[in-house]
Design a protein around this motif. Structure first.
Motif, PDB file in Angstrom:
ATOM      1  N   MET A   9     -15.344   7.291 -58.024  1.00 15.03           N
ATOM      2  CA  MET A   9     -15.033   7.904 -56.745  1.00 15.03           C
ATOM      3  C   MET A   9     -14.944   9.423 -56.878  1.00 15.03           C
ATOM      4  N   LYS A  10     -14.197   9.875 -57.890  1.00 20.60           N
ATOM      5  CA  LYS A  10     -14.035  11.310 -58.073  1.00 20.60           C
ATOM      6  C   LYS A  10     -15.383  11.973 -58.349  1.00 20.60           C
ATOM      7  N   SER A  11     -16.201  11.319 -59.132  1.00 22.74           N
ATOM      8  CA  SER A  11     -17.506  11.870 -59.455  1.00 22.74           C
ATOM      9  C   SER A  11     -18.381  11.985 -58.202  1.00 22.74           C
ATOM     10  N   LEU A  12     -18.314  10.992 -57.341  1.00 26.15           N
ATOM     11  CA  LEU A  12     -19.074  11.018 -56.090  1.00 26.15           C
ATOM     12  C   LEU A  12     -18.594  12.158 -55.198  1.00 26.15           C
ATOM     13  N   TYR A  13     -17.286  12.354 -55.149  1.00 27.95           N
ATOM     14  CA  TYR A  13     -16.703  13.442 -54.361  1.00 27.95           C
ATOM     15  C   TYR A  13     -17.180  14.799 -54.885  1.00 27.95           C
ATOM     16  N   VAL A  14     -17.163  14.976 -56.191  1.00 32.89           N
ATOM     17  CA  VAL A  14     -17.587  16.242 -56.797  1.00 32.89           C
ATOM     18  C   VAL A  14     -19.071  16.482 -56.541  1.00 32.89           C
ATOM     19  N   LYS A  15     -19.873  15.444 -56.671  1.00 30.10           N
ATOM     20  CA  LYS A  15     -21.308  15.582 -56.415  1.00 30.10           C
ATOM     21  C   LYS A  15     -21.575  15.908 -54.952  1.00 30.10           C
ATOM     22  N   ALA A  16     -20.851  15.265 -54.049  1.00 25.62           N
ATOM     23  CA  ALA A  16     -21.030  15.535 -52.617  1.00 25.62           C
ATOM     24  C   ALA A  16     -20.645  16.972 -52.293  1.00 25.62           C
ATOM     25  N   GLU A  17     -19.574  17.448 -52.911  1.00 26.01           N
ATOM     26  CA  GLU A  17     -19.141  18.832 -52.699  1.00 26.01           C
ATOM     27  C   GLU A  17     -20.204  19.813 -53.204  1.00 26.01           C
ATOM     28  N   ALA A  18     -20.766  19.531 -54.365  1.00 22.30           N
ATOM     29  CA  ALA A  18     -21.803  20.401 -54.924  1.00 22.30           C
ATOM     30  C   ALA A  18     -23.068  20.373 -54.067  1.00 22.30           C
ATOM     31  N   VAL A  19     -23.448  19.197 -53.593  1.00 23.44           N
ATOM     32  CA  VAL A  19     -24.632  19.085 -52.729  1.00 23.44           C
ATOM     33  C   VAL A  19     -24.411  19.844 -51.427  1.00 23.44           C
ATOM     34  N   LEU A  20     -23.230  19.719 -50.848  1.00 23.98           N
ATOM     35  CA  LEU A  20     -22.930  20.421 -49.600  1.00 23.98           C
ATOM     36  C   LEU A  20     -22.964  21.932 -49.801  1.00 23.98           C
ATOM     37  N   ALA A  21     -22.362  22.421 -50.879  1.00 23.89           N
ATOM     38  CA  ALA A  21     -22.361  23.863 -51.149  1.00 23.89           C
ATOM     39  C   ALA A  21     -23.788  24.369 -51.366  1.00 23.89           C
ATOM     40  N   THR A  22     -24.575  23.610 -52.104  1.00 20.72           N
ATOM     41  CA  THR A  22     -25.961  23.996 -52.357  1.00 20.72           C
ATOM     42  C   THR A  22     -26.780  23.989 -51.064  1.00 20.72           C
ATOM     43  N   THR A  23     -26.561  22.985 -50.245  1.00 19.32           N
ATOM     44  CA  THR A  23     -27.271  22.888 -48.972  1.00 19.32           C
ATOM     45  C   THR A  23     -26.912  24.052 -48.059  1.00 19.32           C
ATOM     46  N   LEU A  24     -25.630  24.383 -47.997  1.00 25.12           N
ATOM     47  CA  LEU A  24     -25.207  25.514 -47.168  1.00 25.12           C
ATOM     48  C   LEU A  24     -25.864  26.807 -47.639  1.00 25.12           C
ATOM     49  N   LEU A  25     -25.912  26.999 -48.938  1.00 25.38           N
ATOM     50  CA  LEU A  25     -26.541  28.204 -49.478  1.00 25.38           C
ATOM     51  C   LEU A  25     -28.036  28.239 -49.145  1.00 25.38           C
ATOM     52  N   ALA A  26     -28.703  27.088 -49.253  1.00 26.19           N
ATOM     53  CA  ALA A  26     -30.128  27.025 -48.921  1.00 26.19           C
ATOM     54  C   ALA A  26     -30.360  27.318 -47.439  1.00 26.19           C
ATOM     55  N   VAL A  27     -29.506  26.786 -46.582  1.00 27.19           N
ATOM     56  CA  VAL A  27     -29.643  27.035 -45.142  1.00 27.19           C
ATOM     57  C   VAL A  27     -29.416  28.512 -44.828  1.00 27.19           C
ATOM     58  N   ILE A  28     -28.460  29.129 -45.515  1.00 28.48           N
ATOM     59  CA  ILE A  28     -28.211  30.564 -45.318  1.00 28.48           C
ATOM     60  C   ILE A  28     -29.459  31.368 -45.673  1.00 28.48           C
ATOM     61  N   VAL A  29     -30.043  31.071 -46.829  1.00 20.38           N
ATOM     62  CA  VAL A  29     -31.250  31.787 -47.256  1.00 20.38           C
ATOM     63  C   VAL A  29     -32.378  31.567 -46.250  1.00 20.38           C
ATOM     64  N   LEU A  30     -32.560  30.337 -45.813  1.00 19.54           N
ATOM     65  CA  LEU A  30     -33.608  30.027 -44.838  1.00 19.54           C
ATOM     66  C   LEU A  30     -33.368  30.753 -43.517  1.00 19.54           C
ATOM     67  N   LEU A  31     -32.131  30.769 -43.054  1.00 20.39           N
ATOM     68  CA  LEU A  31     -31.807  31.462 -41.795  1.00 20.39           C
ATOM     69  C   LEU A  31     -32.088  32.957 -41.885  1.00 20.39           C
ATOM     70  N   VAL A  32     -31.636  33.577 -42.960  1.00 18.18           N
ATOM     71  CA  VAL A  32     -31.825  35.022 -43.101  1.00 18.18           C
ATOM     72  C   VAL A  32     -33.309  35.352 -43.249  1.00 18.18           C
ATOM     73  N   PHE A  33     -34.037  34.533 -44.006  1.00 16.69           N
ATOM     74  CA  PHE A  33     -35.474  34.749 -44.163  1.00 16.69           C
ATOM     75  C   PHE A  33     -36.193  34.595 -42.820  1.00 16.69           C
ATOM     76  N   THR A  34     -35.877  33.531 -42.090  1.00 13.50           N
ATOM     77  CA  THR A  34     -36.504  33.290 -40.794  1.00 13.50           C
ATOM     78  C   THR A  34     -36.166  34.408 -39.816  1.00 13.50           C
ATOM     79  N   ALA A  35     -34.919  34.852 -39.829  1.00 12.99           N
ATOM     80  CA  ALA A  35     -34.514  35.947 -38.942  1.00 12.99           C
ATOM     81  C   ALA A  35     -35.289  37.221 -39.258  1.00 12.99           C
ATOM     82  N   GLY A  36     -35.513  37.477 -40.543  1.00 12.33           N
ATOM     83  CA  GLY A  36     -36.287  38.659 -40.931  1.00 12.33           C
ATOM     84  C   GLY A  36     -37.735  38.575 -40.469  1.00 12.33           C
ATOM     85  N   ILE A  37     -38.333  37.412 -40.628  1.00  7.69           N
ATOM     86  CA  ILE A  37     -39.732  37.220 -40.207  1.00  7.69           C
ATOM     87  C   ILE A  37     -39.866  37.347 -38.691  1.00  7.69           C
ATOM     88  N   THR A  38     -38.980  36.668 -37.970  1.00  2.00           N
ATOM     89  CA  THR A  38     -39.083  36.717 -36.499  1.00  2.00           C
ATOM     90  C   THR A  38     -38.776  38.116 -35.969  1.00  2.00           C
TER      91      THR A  38
END
Length: 168
Positions: A1-30
């Motif tokens: 359970m703890k391992s799943l929680y830690v992995k989910a937290e890491a996936v969420l943090a990584t996803t948020l960072l990827a979305v931030i990069v995508l948003l800023v890149f898209t905003a720059g292009i547009t």
């Protein structure tokens, strides 16, 4: 359970960072094409607040926060572990205070709009109590583990375990 929680937290943090990069890149292009996404900066800032707290919790879990241990590393194992426990309790009190005050701040910001996005500013400020609560749970677990090891094999909380102590 703890391992799943830690992995989910890491996936969420990584996803948020990827979305931030995508948003800023898209905003720059547009913006370059003359069609700026005015809301993208606001959403990126909102996600950055959440990603920062998730990253802080992941770093605390891995004992990866920067610390100055020039004096305390010269202490014997047991006094050093006791000092770390005391410091952890002080930090825990601060985090719990920030959780309560952050919740109060979030409630005050329910009606306030965040920039041009129309998003409630409470979504941004909610990162504070949620993040401090996550950090509190992690630190409490580490502190309880350090207290239970105090008599047998004392080890400080705020220092990464040696390579031979890490379990696979």
């Amino acid at each position: 359970m703890k391992s799943l929680y830690v992995k989910a937290e890491a996936v969420l943090a990584t996803t948020l960072l990827a979305v931030i990069v995508l948003l800023v890149f898209t905003a720059g292009i547009t913006r370059w094409f003359g069609y700026p996404l005015v809301w993208s900066v606001d959403v990126a800032q909102l996600l950055f607040a959440w990603a920062s707290f998730l990253g802080a919790d992941l770093a605390l879990r891995k004992h990866a926060h920067i610390g100055i241990d020039y004096l305390v590393k010269r202490l014997p194992a047991r006094p050093r572990a006791v000092l770390d426990i005391v410091l952890a309790l002080v930090v825990l009190a601060f985090l719990l205070t920030m959780t309560v005050k952050g919740y109060q701040l979030t409630m005050l910001n329910l009606e306030r709009q965040f920039g041009d996005s129309g998003i409630s500013y409470a979504f941004v400020t909610a990162a504070v109590p949620a993040g401090c609560l996550l950090l509190s749970v992690t630190l409490l677990g580490q502190t309880l583990a350090a207290i239970s090891r105090l008599r047998s094999t004392p080890r400080p909380i705020f220092t990464a375990p040696a390579a031979e102590e890490v379990m696979p």
